[in-house]
Motif scaffolding. Structure first.
Motif, mmCIF file in Angstrom:
data_model
loop_
_atom_site.group_PDB
_atom_site.id
_atom_site.type_symbol
_atom_site.label_atom_id
_atom_site.label_comp_id
_atom_site.label_asym_id
_atom_site.label_seq_id
_atom_site.Cartn_x
_atom_site.Cartn_y
_atom_site.Cartn_z
ATOM 1 N N LYS A 74 0.814 -1.220 0.000
ATOM 2 C CA LYS A 74 0.000 0.000 0.000
ATOM 3 C C LYS A 74 0.844 1.266 0.000
ATOM 4 C CE LYS A 74 -3.573 -2.267 2.754
ATOM 5 N NZ LYS A 74 -4.144 -2.341 4.088
ATOM 6 N N LYS A 75 2.004 1.224 0.647
ATOM 7 C CA LYS A 75 2.848 2.408 0.810
ATOM 8 C C LYS A 75 4.293 2.081 0.434
ATOM 9 C CE LYS A 75 -0.245 4.907 3.234
ATOM 10 N NZ LYS A 75 -0.731 6.198 2.919
ATOM 11 N N PRO A 76 4.578 1.746 -0.828
ATOM 12 C CA PRO A 76 5.934 1.312 -1.188
ATOM 13 C C PRO A 76 7.022 2.338 -0.880
ATOM 14 C CG PRO A 76 4.574 1.593 -3.141
ATOM 15 C CD PRO A 76 3.678 1.774 -1.964
ATOM 16 N N ALA A 77 6.697 3.621 -0.870
ATOM 17 C CA ALA A 77 7.714 4.638 -0.583
ATOM 18 C C ALA A 77 8.204 4.555 0.858
ATOM 19 C CB ALA A 77 7.151 6.032 -0.858
ATOM 20 N N HIS A 78 7.434 3.967 1.741
ATOM 21 C CA HIS A 78 7.800 3.857 3.151
ATOM 22 C C HIS A 78 8.607 2.595 3.456
ATOM 23 C CE1 HIS A 78 4.354 6.651 3.483
ATOM 24 N NE2 HIS A 78 5.022 7.131 4.498
ATOM 25 N N ASN A 79 8.783 1.689 2.504
ATOM 26 C CA ASN A 79 9.356 0.373 2.789
ATOM 27 C C ASN A 79 10.715 0.430 3.477
ATOM 28 O OD1 ASN A 79 7.110 -0.775 1.725
ATOM 29 N ND2 ASN A 79 8.068 -1.432 -0.178
ATOM 30 N N TYR A 80 11.622 1.261 2.993
ATOM 31 C CA TYR A 80 12.955 1.322 3.579
ATOM 32 C C TYR A 80 12.878 1.730 5.051
ATOM 33 C CZ TYR A 80 17.618 2.826 4.780
ATOM 34 O OH TYR A 80 18.809 2.991 5.423
ATOM 35 N N PHE A 81 12.122 2.779 5.330
ATOM 36 C CA PHE A 81 12.027 3.273 6.703
ATOM 37 C C PHE A 81 11.298 2.279 7.593
ATOM 38 C CE2 PHE A 81 12.445 7.043 4.004
ATOM 39 C CZ PHE A 81 13.630 7.549 4.529
ATOM 40 N N LEU A 82 10.277 1.628 7.046
ATOM 41 C CA LEU A 82 9.574 0.607 7.821
ATOM 42 C C LEU A 82 10.497 -0.540 8.176
ATOM 43 C CD1 LEU A 82 6.106 0.372 6.057
ATOM 44 C CD2 LEU A 82 6.544 1.092 8.404
ATOM 45 N N CYS A 83 11.253 -1.015 7.216
ATOM 46 C CA CYS A 83 12.153 -2.143 7.469
ATOM 47 C C CYS A 83 13.230 -1.776 8.482
ATOM 48 C CB CYS A 83 12.789 -2.631 6.178
ATOM 49 S SG CYS A 83 11.628 -3.486 5.110
ATOM 50 N N GLU A 84 13.790 -0.591 8.333
ATOM 51 C CA GLU A 84 14.822 -0.156 9.264
ATOM 52 C C GLU A 84 14.247 -0.032 10.680
ATOM 53 O OE1 GLU A 84 18.232 3.271 9.476
ATOM 54 O OE2 GLU A 84 16.247 3.868 8.747
ATOM 55 N N GLY A 85 13.099 0.607 10.813
ATOM 56 C CA GLY A 85 12.483 0.781 12.125
ATOM 57 C C GLY A 85 12.014 -0.531 12.728
ATOM 58 N N LEU A 86 11.424 -1.380 11.916
ATOM 59 C CA LEU A 86 10.963 -2.674 12.407
ATOM 60 C C LEU A 86 12.134 -3.538 12.851
ATOM 61 C CD1 LEU A 86 8.785 -4.778 12.927
ATOM 62 C CD2 LEU A 86 8.970 -5.449 10.515
ATOM 63 N N SER A 87 13.204 -3.549 12.069
ATOM 64 C CA SER A 87 14.393 -4.333 12.440
ATOM 65 C C SER A 87 14.916 -3.874 13.793
ATOM 66 C CB SER A 87 15.487 -4.181 11.386
ATOM 67 O OG SER A 87 15.040 -4.626 10.145
ATOM 68 N N TYR A 88 15.015 -2.579 13.973
ATOM 69 C CA TYR A 88 15.495 -2.035 15.240
ATOM 70 C C TYR A 88 14.565 -2.431 16.390
ATOM 71 C CZ TYR A 88 16.718 1.250 18.913
ATOM 72 O OH TYR A 88 17.060 1.793 20.122
ATOM 73 N N GLN A 89 13.253 -2.265 16.194
ATOM 74 C CA GLN A 89 12.304 -2.598 17.255
ATOM 75 C C GLN A 89 12.342 -4.089 17.600
ATOM 76 O OE1 GLN A 89 8.299 -0.984 17.210
ATOM 77 N NE2 GLN A 89 8.960 0.625 15.813
ATOM 78 N N GLU A 90 12.485 -4.932 16.586
ATOM 79 C CA GLU A 90 12.529 -6.375 16.837
ATOM 80 C C GLU A 90 13.754 -6.760 17.648
ATOM 81 O OE1 GLU A 90 10.733 -9.106 13.523
ATOM 82 O OE2 GLU A 90 12.029 -7.553 12.674
ATOM 83 N N VAL A 91 14.910 -6.331 17.202
ATOM 84 C CA VAL A 91 16.143 -6.704 17.890
ATOM 85 C C VAL A 91 16.144 -6.158 19.317
ATOM 86 C CG1 VAL A 91 18.651 -6.433 17.886
ATOM 87 C CG2 VAL A 91 17.440 -6.990 15.768
ATOM 88 N N LYS A 92 15.682 -4.937 19.488
ATOM 89 C CA LYS A 92 15.596 -4.350 20.837
ATOM 90 C C LYS A 92 14.634 -5.167 21.705
ATOM 91 C CE LYS A 92 14.549 -0.007 23.167
ATOM 92 N NZ LYS A 92 14.122 1.388 22.987
ATOM 93 N N ARG A 93 13.523 -5.575 21.122
ATOM 94 C CA ARG A 93 12.535 -6.372 21.853
ATOM 95 C C ARG A 93 13.122 -7.730 22.243
ATOM 96 N NH1 ARG A 93 7.299 -5.509 22.277
ATOM 97 N NH2 ARG A 93 5.942 -7.218 22.868
ATOM 98 N N PHE A 94 13.795 -8.401 21.302
ATOM 99 C CA PHE A 94 14.413 -9.696 21.601
ATOM 100 C C PHE A 94 15.450 -9.541 22.711
ATOM 101 C CE2 PHE A 94 13.862 -11.051 16.862
ATOM 102 C CZ PHE A 94 12.511 -11.242 17.055
ATOM 103 N N HIS A 95 16.238 -8.479 22.630
ATOM 104 C CA HIS A 95 17.265 -8.226 23.649
ATOM 105 C C HIS A 95 16.633 -8.044 25.022
ATOM 106 C CE1 HIS A 95 19.861 -5.456 26.002
ATOM 107 N NE2 HIS A 95 20.776 -6.328 25.640
ATOM 108 N N ASN A 96 15.589 -7.227 25.098
ATOM 109 C CA ASN A 96 14.936 -6.970 26.385
ATOM 110 C C ASN A 96 14.256 -8.213 26.949
ATOM 111 O OD1 ASN A 96 15.739 -4.296 26.326
ATOM 112 N ND2 ASN A 96 13.815 -3.562 25.484
ATOM 113 N N ARG A 97 13.690 -9.048 26.102
ATOM 114 C CA ARG A 97 12.954 -10.234 26.561
ATOM 115 C C ARG A 97 13.868 -11.404 26.929
ATOM 116 N NH1 ARG A 97 7.501 -10.921 25.609
ATOM 117 N NH2 ARG A 97 7.848 -13.139 25.342
#
Length: 128
Positions: A74-97
Motif C-alpha cells: 500500500k505504501k511502497p515509498a515507506h518500505n525502507y524506513f519501515l524495514c529499518e524501524g521494524l528491524s530495530y524494534q525487533e532486535v531491541k525487543r528480543f534483547h529486552n525479553r
C-alpha cells in the motif's frame, strides 16, 4: 506445529538448535504511526511463539520475508524506513525479553529469494 517443535527439541545432544520458519514476519501486525511518525506494531503472536522456543531451548532464525499486514504493497515509498524501524524494534525487543546471550545466538536473514517471481510480488530488484 508446536508438537513438531517439541519433538525436534527433544532430539539428543542438541542435534537441532535453530529453527527457521518462513513468513515469521507475518506474525507481527502493523497498528499505526504514532504522532512522531514512528510505526507501532503488535508483537503478541511472535512473543508467544518465541516464549515457546525459549522454553524448548531452540534458537530462532528470523527471516525478514513477507509483507507486514500487507502494508508494504500500500505504501511502497515507506518500505525502507519501515524495514529499518521494524528491524530495530525487533532486535531491541528480543534483547529486552531474552538477553544479549540469547540474541547473539539468533540468526537474522534478509529475503533469500528476491529473483523468484512467485515470491517477488512487490517487484524487488537487485538495486532495491
Amino acid at each position: 506445529m508446536q508438537m513438531d517443535l517439541f519433538l525436534i527439541s527433544s532430539l539428543p545432544d542438541g542435534a537441532i538448535t535453530h529453527i527457521r520458519i518462513h513468513w515469521m514476519l507475518e506474525s507481527i501486525k502493523f497498528i499505526q504511526f504514532n504522532q512522531s511518525g514512528q510505526a507501532q506494531y503488535n508483537f503478541e503472536v511472535l512473543d508467544r511463539f518465541l516464549d515457546d522456543l525459549d522454553e524448548m531451548h531452540l534458537m530462532l532464525v528470523f527471516e525478514f520475508m513477507g509483507n507486514l499486514s500487507n502494508f508494504c504493497a500500500k505504501k511502497p515509498a515507506h518500505n525502507y524506513f519501515l524495514c529499518e524501524g521494524l528491524s530495530y524494534q525487533e532486535v531491541k525487543r528480543f534483547h529486552n525479553r531474552f538477553g544479549i546471550e540469547n540474541l547473539l545466538n539468533y540468526r537474522f536473514e534478509t529475503w533469500n529469494e528476491p529473483d523468484l517471481l512467485a515470491y517477488n510480488k512487490l517487484n524487488f530488484t537487485l538495486e532495491g
